[in-house]
Design an enzyme around this catalytic site. Structure first.
Site, PDB file in Angstrom:
ATOM      1  N   HIS A 145      -1.299  -1.037  -4.174  1.00 13.08           N
ATOM      2  CA  HIS A 145      -2.591  -0.690  -3.577  1.00 13.08           C
ATOM      3  C   HIS A 145      -2.615   0.826  -3.353  1.00 13.08           C
ATOM      4  CE1 HIS A 145      -6.061  -1.832  -0.986  1.00 13.08           C
ATOM      5  NE2 HIS A 145      -5.648  -0.873  -0.168  1.00 13.08           N
ATOM      6  N   GLY A 204      -8.552   4.382   7.464  1.00 12.79           N
ATOM      7  CA  GLY A 204      -8.160   5.762   7.771  1.00 12.79           C
ATOM      8  C   GLY A 204      -6.661   5.945   7.893  1.00 12.79           C
ATOM      9  N   MET A 240      -8.662   8.424   0.130  1.00 12.63           N
ATOM     10  CA  MET A 240      -9.461   8.838   1.297  1.00 12.63           C
ATOM     11  C   MET A 240      -9.952  10.260   1.091  1.00 12.63           C
ATOM     12  SD  MET A 240      -7.172   7.363   4.393  1.00 12.63           S
ATOM     13  CE  MET A 240      -6.443   5.719   4.322  1.00 12.63           C
ATOM     14  N   MET A 253     -11.427  -5.558   5.444  1.00 19.62           N
ATOM     15  CA  MET A 253     -10.559  -4.655   6.203  1.00 19.62           C
ATOM     16  C   MET A 253     -10.365  -5.200   7.602  1.00 19.62           C
ATOM     17  SD  MET A 253     -10.426  -0.920   4.932  1.00 19.62           S
ATOM     18  CE  MET A 253      -8.885  -1.084   5.789  1.00 19.62           C
ATOM     19  N   ASP A 313      -4.597   3.804  -1.775  1.00 13.67           N
ATOM     20  CA  ASP A 313      -5.626   4.120  -0.781  1.00 13.67           C
ATOM     21  C   ASP A 313      -6.137   5.540  -0.969  1.00 13.67           C
ATOM     22  OD1 ASP A 313      -6.025   1.817   0.913  1.00 13.67           O
ATOM     23  OD2 ASP A 313      -3.958   2.092   1.587  1.00 13.67           O
ATOM     24  N   GLY A 340       1.069  -2.207   4.059  1.00 11.68           N
ATOM     25  CA  GLY A 340       1.609  -0.862   3.969  1.00 11.68           C
ATOM     26  C   GLY A 340       2.885  -0.728   4.767  1.00 11.68           C
ATOM     27  N   SER A 341       2.736  -0.522   6.095  1.00 13.28           N
ATOM     28  CA  SER A 341       3.922  -0.282   6.937  1.00 13.28           C
ATOM     29  C   SER A 341       4.918  -1.418   6.890  1.00 13.28           C
ATOM     30  CB  SER A 341       3.531  -0.063   8.395  1.00 13.28           C
ATOM     31  OG  SER A 341       2.199   0.213   8.537  1.00 13.28           O
ATOM     32  N   SER A 399       0.836  -1.205   0.000  1.00  9.33           N
ATOM     33  CA  SER A 399       0.000   0.000   0.000  1.00  9.33           C
ATOM     34  C   SER A 399       0.864   1.245   0.000  1.00  9.33           C
ATOM     35  CB  SER A 399      -0.895   0.012   1.229  1.00  9.33           C
ATOM     36  OG  SER A 399      -1.446   1.307   1.360  1.00  9.33           O
ATOM     37  N   ASP A 440      -6.804  -6.451   4.198  1.00  8.48           N
ATOM     38  CA  ASP A 440      -6.118  -5.159   4.246  1.00  8.48           C
ATOM     39  C   ASP A 440      -6.120  -4.595   5.664  1.00  8.48           C
ATOM     40  OD1 ASP A 440      -5.129  -2.629   3.745  1.00  8.48           O
ATOM     41  OD2 ASP A 440      -6.849  -1.965   2.557  1.00  8.48           O
ATOM     42  N   GLY A 441      -4.907  -4.417   6.214  1.00  5.90           N
ATOM     43  CA  GLY A 441      -4.771  -3.750   7.498  1.00  5.90           C
ATOM     44  C   GLY A 441      -3.999  -4.581   8.507  1.00  5.90           C
ATOM     45  N   GLY A 442      -2.858  -4.057   8.939  1.00  3.30           N
ATOM     46  CA  GLY A 442      -2.087  -4.734   9.979  1.00  3.30           C
ATOM     47  C   GLY A 442      -1.443  -6.030   9.526  1.00  3.30           C
ATOM     48  N   HIS A 469      -8.288   1.488  -3.822  1.00  7.74           N
ATOM     49  CA  HIS A 469      -9.202   1.227  -2.707  1.00  7.74           C
ATOM     50  C   HIS A 469      -9.832   2.560  -2.329  1.00  7.74           C
ATOM     51  CE1 HIS A 469      -9.537  -0.109   1.824  1.00  7.74           C
ATOM     52  NE2 HIS A 469     -10.711   0.067   1.252  1.00  7.74           N
ATOM     53  N   MET A 472     -11.894   4.758  -0.201  1.00  9.29           N
ATOM     54  CA  MET A 472     -12.530   4.957   1.108  1.00  9.29           C
ATOM     55  C   MET A 472     -13.184   6.328   1.050  1.00  9.29           C
ATOM     56  SD  MET A 472      -9.481   3.262   3.306  1.00  9.29           S
ATOM     57  CE  MET A 472      -8.378   3.473   1.916  1.00  9.29           C
TER      58      MET A 472
END
Ligand code: DX5
Ligand code: ZN
Length: 217
Positions: free
Chosen positions: A34, A142, A38, A137, A36, A197-198, A9, A175-177, A67, A69
């Site tokens: 990806h 966010g 927002m 998710m 994102d 992402g991170s 991401s 997606d996420g963490g 994606h 959002m």
């Protein structure tokens, strides 16, 4: 082994160097990038609009996984369609998911439908025949860098069961963490694609990170 799709991401990239981020994703052996999007309404954060996808597209034919959002995703779908390969919007953000999924397919795009952690997986049931990517998710949308919510694993299992029982064909993306530990749990639950992402952008050796995820399944 190795069939899991990896989608870094760009949210975790240096926003002053999106071109460099795309190059590092492509060089890593990842499958998709990806994007994102927002809008400061659907989520309390703001990222970028279609011009970023347009300018990245000029540099590359890589698979762009947008994606959205955003509230009322209709307009954003039209704006991103010329530049993205897949476009995912949220079931919570519109009254007419089926119509938008069909519109995406008519535009020649992979049609993605996502749900936030508070939304039950059954909210997608009616729309799965028109969905190419079901995006679960596993953090509240966010921000990047949040912890994976393990209660969401059941939604991945729900979607995998629905796909098998109804003879459907869609990609389950999570997606996420995502890191190596949570990736393993998501793959065991039925995930086909993982957004990171991170964990991707903080990895010293990005190719090794991607290989590590793919080695899990
Ligand atoms: C969150 C975004 C995610 C996010 C993932 O709202 O949709 O794609 O970038 O970032 P990490 O992997 O850091 O949770
Ligand atoms: Zn995302």
């Amino acid at each position: 082994m190795g069939k899991t799709l990896v989608a870094p991401s760009i949210l975790a990239a240096d926003f002053a160097d999106f071109g460099g981020a795309l190059a590092s994703v492509e060089a890593s052996g990842a499958d998709w990038i990806h994007l994102d999007v927002m809008d400061w309404h659907f989520v309390p954060n703001l990222t970028f609009g279609p011009k970023l996808a347009e300018d990245l597209r000029r540099r590359s034919a890589f698979f762009f996984d947008a994606h959205l959002m955003v509230e009322n995703p209709e307009r954003a779908i039209e704006a991103f369609a010329p530049w993205a390969d897949a476009i995912t919007f949220h079931v919570e953000a519109t009254e007419r998911p089926r119509e938008l999924l069909l519109r995406l397919r008519a535009l020649g795009k992979k049609a993605g439908l996502s749900l936030s952690p508070a939304t039950p997986a059954s909210a997608l049931d009616d729309f799965l025949p028109y969905t190419d990517i079901a995006l679960v998710m596993t953090v509240n949308p966010g921000w990047g860098g949040q912890a994976f919510i393990p209660e969401c694993l059941e939604k991945i299992r729900h979607l995998e069961r629905a796909r098998a029982e109804r003879g459907l064909d869609f990609v389950i993306s999570v997606d996420g963490g995502i890191n190596e530990a949570t990736a393993s749990a998501a793959i065991a639950a039925g995930a086909d694609a993982l957004v990171a992402g991170s964990a991707f952008f903080s990895a010293q050796d990005k190719a090794a990170f991607v290989r590590g995820i793919k080695a899990l399944g």
